[in-house]
Design an enzyme around this catalytic site. Structure first.
Site, PDB file in Angstrom:
ATOM      1  N   ASP A 189       6.116 -29.868  -5.547  1.00  0.00           N
ATOM      2  CA  ASP A 189       6.315 -30.875  -4.496  1.00  0.00           C
ATOM      3  C   ASP A 189       6.151 -30.231  -3.132  1.00  0.00           C
ATOM      4  O   ASP A 189       7.112 -29.806  -2.523  1.00  0.00           O
ATOM      5  CB  ASP A 189       7.718 -31.480  -4.649  1.00  0.00           C
ATOM      6  CG  ASP A 189       7.970 -32.646  -3.726  1.00  0.00           C
ATOM      7  OD1 ASP A 189       6.997 -33.207  -3.200  1.00  0.00           O
ATOM      8  OD2 ASP A 189       9.148 -32.997  -3.531  1.00  0.00           O
ATOM      9  N   GLU A 241       6.317 -35.055   5.052  1.00  0.00           N
ATOM     10  CA  GLU A 241       6.531 -36.207   4.177  1.00  0.00           C
ATOM     11  C   GLU A 241       7.990 -36.333   3.790  1.00  0.00           C
ATOM     12  O   GLU A 241       8.535 -37.440   3.707  1.00  0.00           O
ATOM     13  CB  GLU A 241       5.667 -36.065   2.914  1.00  0.00           C
ATOM     14  CG  GLU A 241       5.769 -37.232   1.944  1.00  0.00           C
ATOM     15  CD  GLU A 241       6.859 -37.083   0.880  1.00  0.00           C
ATOM     16  OE1 GLU A 241       7.130 -38.066   0.177  1.00  0.00           O
ATOM     17  OE2 GLU A 241       7.441 -35.980   0.788  1.00  0.00           O
ATOM     18  N   GLU A 242       8.636 -35.196   3.567  1.00  0.00           N
ATOM     19  CA  GLU A 242       9.966 -35.192   2.968  1.00  0.00           C
ATOM     20  C   GLU A 242      11.020 -35.883   3.834  1.00  0.00           C
ATOM     21  O   GLU A 242      11.994 -36.425   3.318  1.00  0.00           O
ATOM     22  CB  GLU A 242      10.416 -33.754   2.673  1.00  0.00           C
ATOM     23  CG  GLU A 242       9.581 -33.026   1.632  1.00  0.00           C
ATOM     24  CD  GLU A 242       9.746 -33.587   0.228  1.00  0.00           C
ATOM     25  OE1 GLU A 242      10.488 -34.576   0.050  1.00  0.00           O
ATOM     26  OE2 GLU A 242       9.121 -33.044  -0.695  1.00  0.00           O
TER      27      GLU A 242
END
Length: 467
Positions: A294, A328-329
């Site tokens: 991820d 994104e996180e």
């Protein structure tokens, strides 16, 4: 097949002159043959594994706003140039930052034991001496919401809900709401802190981090996740009918505003360079692991697919753009910035697909295209069938970083990976390179190279105002 032989075979398949775009979307037979060659070459390439190994070894953790983030941006630019992309550039993304700090917890009574926790992203910290209070348990977030006023007054709320394992990751949605808004709902009931069972499917004694949110009109309380075994431990203690008192200490705090970048590489089209197919993954990660799954894997898969197309003796008709999304996180920050910056250029985006679900094999492809382009979408799926992939439906999401563009009507595809074990590692220290299988990564690259190449070559388009 050696690269020289591969290039010679592909060169023989190119047809000239290029056909004029037909009114109905379609694929040329010779382009299909090239896509099949690219697919088969990708299965032998392992370029993707080399890319993710480079990222996790040379950069490692890269939480937004940290030195690792800056190192990742430099790495991304250098890697795209090294791999022969025609254009490489950055687009700025500015956002607030957060610092983790110390994170410890322990049961004070009735059975003193240490607990493994991790702070949730953007949680406030506790006082330096920590926060000690009795536990008040709820099965789900909804149970907490439905509890009487002041039901958790002066206590640390514990949400017990256990995420369910699923191939498609469908267990994530029902579980993650406790992480996102649990602190707000607990504070509304008078709580002074919150612990949630980690949003994960493993039994390891590692806690899963991830973003949470506060509300402007609700007091902020410290928020953390417990490892699954420690959530079980608390449940077992509570079953004995005695008050359970826990101490948690978090050093989390807000940081300064920071500017990072979406890193973009382009294979420039030979006929309509202004039009492009968009693929990619997010470059940032959480700070606990090395971000292999991820989303180092997604960056690697899509970069390797575009690089394989760049080896062809002639560029595709349209451009292929790889985006390594920023942050994104912490809320799709880079994705939103890209959509805003390019909102007047949406008609040039032929379609998009993001890889952001680890490195398991792809088993299904979904589309979101206009009705008369469905035969093309299904033909692309047919070319992926030797990879073990079948067509699903026309309700694709495209991936998290494509949500802002999809909401503006851009066509997207979802290449569904097997995520059965993905949430065993998600947002933990265990998200590391050894979890990636080379063969599975190559299969992913093979699927993305088919999608990217045929989307760049197709006659017609997938639509520009897709609901």
């Amino acid at each position: 097949m050696k690269l020289a032989s591969f290039a010679f075979t592909i060169l023989a398949l190119f047809h000239t002159p290029l056909a004029t775009f037909a009114q109905a979307p379609s694929l040329d037979a010779e382009d299909i043959k090239i896509a099949e060659q690219l697919r088969d070459e990708a299965l032998k390439s392992s370029k993707g594994y080399a890319i993710v190994e480079s990222l996790t070894t040379e950069v490692g953790p890269r939480m937004a706003g940290t030195p690792g983030d800056a190192a990742a941006v430099k790495w991304g630019e250098a890697k795209l140039k090294e791999l022969g992309f025609d254009k490489v550039w950055k687009e700025p993304v500015t956002f607030p930052t957060w610092k983790r700090g110390v994170e410890t917890a322990e049961v004070i009574s009735p059975y003193p034991q240490p607990l493994v926790i991790t702070a949730l992203g953007f949680s406030i910290g506790t006082a330096a001496e920590g926060l000690t209070a009795e536990i008040k348990a709820y099965e789900t977030l909804e149970d907490l919401k439905n509890a009487p006023d002041n039901d958790a007054k002066g206590k640390i709320v514990f949400i017990k809900y256990k995420m369910k394992k699923a191939r498609d990751g469908s267990g994530y949605g029902p579980a993650v709401s406790a992480r996102g808004s649990g602190a707000v709902e607990a504070a509304k009931k008078g709580a002074v802190g919150i612990l949630i069972r980690s949003i994960g499917t493993d039994s390891h004694r590692m806690a899963h981090t991830g973003m949470m949110r506060y509300a402007d009109d609700v007091v902020r309380i410290p928020a953390a996740a417990l490892s699954a075994p420690d959530a079980d431990l608390l449940e077992n203690m509570l079953k004995r009918g005695k008050p359970v008192e826990v101490k948690m200490t978090l050093g989390a705090r807000d940081g300064q505003e920071y500017t990072s970048y979406n890193v973009i590489g382009e294979i420039t089209g030979s006929e309509k360079p202004e039009e492009y197919v968009l693929i990619g993954g997010h470059l940032d990660s959480w700070d606990l692991g090395t971000g292999a799954l991820d989303d180092g894997a997604g960056v690697a898969i899509t970069t390797a697919a575009a690089e394989l197309i760049a080896r062809l003796p002639q560029r595709p008709k349209r451009s292929i753009r790889v985006i390594m999304w920023a942050n994104e996180e912490q809320g799709l920050v880079g994705a939103k910035a890209y959509a805003e910056a390019h909102k007047n250029d949406l008609n040039n985006i032929i379609t998009g697909a993001e890889s952001d679900f680890g490195a398991g094999k792809i088993w299904r492809i979904d589309s979101r295209v206009k009705a008369d382009a469905l035969p093309v979408a299904k033909k692309i799926a047919e070319i992926m069938e030797p990879l073990g992939i079948s067509y699903g439906n026309n309700r694709a999401g495209g991936g998290p970083d494509l949500i802002p563009l999809r909401q503006l009507g851009v066509s997207v595809f979802s290449l569904r990976q097997d995520g059965t074990d993905y949430f065993d590692y998600h947002h933990t220290p265990d998200d590391t390179l050894d979890k990636i299988d080379k063969a599975a990564l190559d299969q992913n690259t093979a699927a993305y190279v088919v999608l990217a190449y045929l989307s760049a070559q197709m006659d017609g388009d997938f639509g520009t105002d897709i609901e």
